[in-house]
Design a protein around this motif. Structure first.
Motif, PDB file in Angstrom:
ATOM      1  N   LEU A  28     -14.050   3.057   5.108  1.00  0.00           N
ATOM      2  CA  LEU A  28     -13.349   1.833   4.732  1.00  0.00           C
ATOM      3  C   LEU A  28     -11.869   1.981   5.066  1.00  0.00           C
ATOM      4  CD1 LEU A  28     -14.899   1.333   1.172  1.00  0.00           C
ATOM      5  CD2 LEU A  28     -15.765   0.487   3.365  1.00  0.00           C
ATOM      6  N   ILE A  29     -11.186   0.866   5.288  1.00  0.00           N
ATOM      7  CA  ILE A  29      -9.748   0.884   5.543  1.00  0.00           C
ATOM      8  C   ILE A  29      -9.012   0.636   4.242  1.00  0.00           C
ATOM      9  CG2 ILE A  29      -7.832  -0.304   6.705  1.00  0.00           C
ATOM     10  CD1 ILE A  29      -9.714  -0.882   9.023  1.00  0.00           C
ATOM     11  N   VAL A  30      -8.006   1.465   3.954  1.00  0.00           N
ATOM     12  CA  VAL A  30      -7.161   1.274   2.784  1.00  0.00           C
ATOM     13  C   VAL A  30      -5.983   0.380   3.180  1.00  0.00           C
ATOM     14  CG1 VAL A  30      -5.718   2.378   1.041  1.00  0.00           C
ATOM     15  CG2 VAL A  30      -7.823   3.502   1.824  1.00  0.00           C
ATOM     16  N   HIS A  31      -5.839  -0.748   2.488  1.00  0.00           N
ATOM     17  CA  HIS A  31      -4.765  -1.702   2.761  1.00  0.00           C
ATOM     18  C   HIS A  31      -3.636  -1.494   1.761  1.00  0.00           C
ATOM     19  CE1 HIS A  31      -8.125  -3.407   4.925  1.00  0.00           C
ATOM     20  NE2 HIS A  31      -7.368  -4.355   5.443  1.00  0.00           N
ATOM     21  N   ILE A  32      -2.415  -1.413   2.267  1.00  0.00           N
ATOM     22  CA  ILE A  32      -1.235  -1.252   1.421  1.00  0.00           C
ATOM     23  C   ILE A  32      -0.273  -2.397   1.693  1.00  0.00           C
ATOM     24  CG2 ILE A  32      -1.479   1.271   1.332  1.00  0.00           C
ATOM     25  CD1 ILE A  32       0.776   1.465   3.404  1.00  0.00           C
ATOM     26  N   CYS A  33       0.744  -2.539   0.832  1.00  0.00           N
ATOM     27  CA  CYS A  33       1.713  -3.619   1.007  1.00  0.00           C
ATOM     28  C   CYS A  33       3.145  -3.118   1.141  1.00  0.00           C
ATOM     29  CB  CYS A  33       1.616  -4.623  -0.140  1.00  0.00           C
ATOM     30  SG  CYS A  33       1.948  -3.929  -1.772  1.00  0.00           S
ATOM     31  N   ARG A  34       3.359  -1.811   1.013  1.00  0.00           N
ATOM     32  CA  ARG A  34       4.705  -1.222   1.149  1.00  0.00           C
ATOM     33  C   ARG A  34       4.600   0.100   1.894  1.00  0.00           C
ATOM     34  NH1 ARG A  34       7.291  -0.249  -4.473  1.00  0.00           N
ATOM     35  NH2 ARG A  34       5.439   1.090  -4.552  1.00  0.00           N
ATOM     36  N   TRP A  35       5.536   0.355   2.779  1.00  0.00           N
ATOM     37  CA  TRP A  35       5.520   1.590   3.553  1.00  0.00           C
ATOM     38  C   TRP A  35       5.521   2.822   2.655  1.00  0.00           C
ATOM     39  CZ3 TRP A  35       4.480   3.620   8.105  1.00  0.00           C
ATOM     40  CH2 TRP A  35       4.931   4.910   8.372  1.00  0.00           C
ATOM     41  N   GLU A  36       6.328   2.793   1.597  1.00  0.00           N
ATOM     42  CA  GLU A  36       6.470   3.982   0.748  1.00  0.00           C
ATOM     43  C   GLU A  36       5.166   4.354   0.044  1.00  0.00           C
ATOM     44  OE1 GLU A  36       8.915   0.603  -1.274  1.00  0.00           O
ATOM     45  OE2 GLU A  36       8.393   1.273   0.769  1.00  0.00           O
ATOM     46  N   ASP A  37       4.213   3.425  -0.027  1.00  0.00           N
ATOM     47  CA  ASP A  37       2.938   3.733  -0.676  1.00  0.00           C
ATOM     48  C   ASP A  37       2.053   4.655   0.167  1.00  0.00           C
ATOM     49  OD1 ASP A  37       3.653   2.193  -2.837  1.00  0.00           O
ATOM     50  OD2 ASP A  37       2.669   0.389  -2.088  1.00  0.00           O
ATOM     51  N   MET A  38       2.407   4.840   1.426  1.00  0.00           N
ATOM     52  CA  MET A  38       1.663   5.768   2.292  1.00  0.00           C
ATOM     53  C   MET A  38       1.658   7.174   1.723  1.00  0.00           C
ATOM     54  SD  MET A  38       0.483   4.949   5.559  1.00  0.00           S
ATOM     55  CE  MET A  38       1.185   5.971   6.862  1.00  0.00           C
ATOM     56  N   SER A  39       2.773   7.590   1.121  1.00  0.00           N
ATOM     57  CA  SER A  39       2.940   8.990   0.721  1.00  0.00           C
ATOM     58  C   SER A  39       1.928   9.435  -0.326  1.00  0.00           C
ATOM     59  CB  SER A  39       4.365   9.221   0.202  1.00  0.00           C
ATOM     60  OG  SER A  39       4.632   8.372  -0.897  1.00  0.00           O
ATOM     61  N   LEU A  40       1.365   8.497  -1.083  1.00  0.00           N
ATOM     62  CA  LEU A  40       0.384   8.853  -2.102  1.00  0.00           C
ATOM     63  C   LEU A  40      -0.987   9.157  -1.505  1.00  0.00           C
ATOM     64  CD1 LEU A  40      -0.189   8.964  -5.254  1.00  0.00           C
ATOM     65  CD2 LEU A  40      -1.075   6.640  -4.973  1.00  0.00           C
ATOM     66  N   ILE A  41      -1.305   8.576  -0.373  1.00  0.00           N
ATOM     67  CA  ILE A  41      -2.691   8.638   0.121  1.00  0.00           C
ATOM     68  C   ILE A  41      -2.868   9.480   1.381  1.00  0.00           C
ATOM     69  CG2 ILE A  41      -3.398   6.483  -0.960  1.00  0.00           C
ATOM     70  CD1 ILE A  41      -3.006   5.076   1.711  1.00  0.00           C
ATOM     71  N   VAL A  42      -1.767   9.957   1.996  1.00  0.00           N
ATOM     72  CA  VAL A  42      -1.899  10.823   3.170  1.00  0.00           C
ATOM     73  C   VAL A  42      -1.174  12.136   2.920  1.00  0.00           C
ATOM     74  CG1 VAL A  42      -2.048   8.826   4.699  1.00  0.00           C
ATOM     75  CG2 VAL A  42       0.155   9.951   4.370  1.00  0.00           C
TER      76      VAL A  42
END
Length: 343
Positions: free
Chosen positions: A56-70
């Motif tokens: 599945l693709i994880v959809h985010i709404c803010r760039w800074e939220d990337m750091s939690l999931i990668v």
């Protein structure tokens, strides 16, 4: 057309509580669940009838939220994010421990995207920031570009459908694997290889994109399983225009003799030259975006019209046309003829 704020807030609460919501994006409608809740991901697979090893693709709404999931954000991801986010591109990166393997199809990587549709962004924010979402269709069916398509496939099986009008692109996002030494396209889309190379330099295309029957675990949605298929048997006819028109008309006569209802996917230039039960133009060959936007709608209309066989002209396998042909080949189960002989 954006969904009302009250509806989006209600949908966000449903997702936080572990339910499922279909929502519009600029590509196609997505079926959303809480990406960090393994039970939500299991519900998505069950609602769609989707194999659980299809990520599945994880959809985010803010760039800074990337750091939690990668695990880490490479320079290539930063460049792509600056160039194309929010927008129709998905990056594959090594996942963090926060992302359950139920969401990633058992893989150690995670697919991440930030859509540009305002309703999608508002919903992701209301849901807590991380929404896992494949296309909101029954597995194997043409992806939905209208809310009514979602209702046809999933009505009564999910808690809510947000109506955002017609998806403006109409084909799923481009997927780029950034875990390889050279960035690799795993699914073609609106963001083309040429556009990616302007930002990243050398970019490769995975060899498993077009061939059928990849036996390895899929690294991205749509690489392993039959997708986008109408109920009727679909065959693509390739070659010079005159030869293609002649071959399709010959096939249509054979279908008529058998009492079969037929459909043709043509272009503005050729639509008037076919004798099918139903002929649909995918637009002008000079406007590839139009073809991409209309493809799934056309396939679903043929289902509504109960056609038995469909013949489609082939499209250019470059630019956005590559994405169109990728979806058509999947929908046809790789049935393709060269006018004058099989390929």
């Amino acid at each position: 057309m954006a969904a009302a704020r009250e509806a989006v807030e209600e949908a966000g609460k449903i997702l936080q509580d572990g339910g499922l919501v279909a929502f519009p994006t600029e590509t196609v409608y997505g079926l959303g669940g809480d990406a960090l809740n393994p039970e939500s991901s299991r519900k998505i697979y069950a609602a769609k009838g989707r194999p659980s090893d299809n990520p599945l693709i994880v959809h985010i709404c803010r760039w800074e939220d990337m750091s939690l999931i990668v695990r880490e954000i490479p320079e290539t991801a930063k460049k792509l994010g600056k160039a194309f986010w929010p927008g129709p591109i998905t990056m594959i990166l090594e996942k963090s421990d926060r992302v359950p393997r139920e969401t990633t199809g058992g893989l150690s990587t995670v697919a991440v995207r930030m859509p540009s549709d305002p309703t999608a962004l508002s919903l992701i924010r209301a849901a807590g920031g991380y929404v896992a979402a494949p296309s909101a269709n029954a597995s194997g069916r043409p992806s939905p570009t209208l809310a009514k398509h979602v209702e046809e496939d999933l009505g009564g099986r999910i808690e809510m459908i947000l109506d955002g009008g017609q998806a403006c692109i109409g084909l799923e996002s481009t997927i780029v694997d950034l875990t390889e030494e050279i960035p690799t396209i795993l699914r073609p889309g609106y963001i083309t290889k040429e556009m990616l190379e302007e930002v990243l330099g050398k970019v490769e295309i995975d060899g498993a994109i077009l061939p059928e029957g990849c036996k390895t675990a899929p690294k991205a949605p749509g690489m392993k399983y039959r997708h986008y298929a109408p109920k009727a048997e679909l065959t693509i006819i390739s070659g010079e225009e005159e030869a293609v028109v002649k071959r399709i008309n010959a096939l249509l006569k054979e279908a008529e003799k058998k009492g079969l209802r037929s459909g043709v996917i043509a272009t503005d230039a050729t639509a008037g030259r076919y004798g099918a039960t139903f002929v649909k133009s995918a637009g002008s060959r000079e406007r590839e975006e139009e073809t991409a936007r209309e493809l799934y709608r056309i396939l679903r209309e043929f289902d509504d019209e109960a056609v038995d066989v469909i013949y489609s002209e082939a499209f250019e396998e470059s630019g956005i046309g590559q994405a169109v042909m990728n979806r058509l080949l999947k929908a046809a189960g790789h049935r393709m003829e060269m006018a004058g002989g099989a390929v």
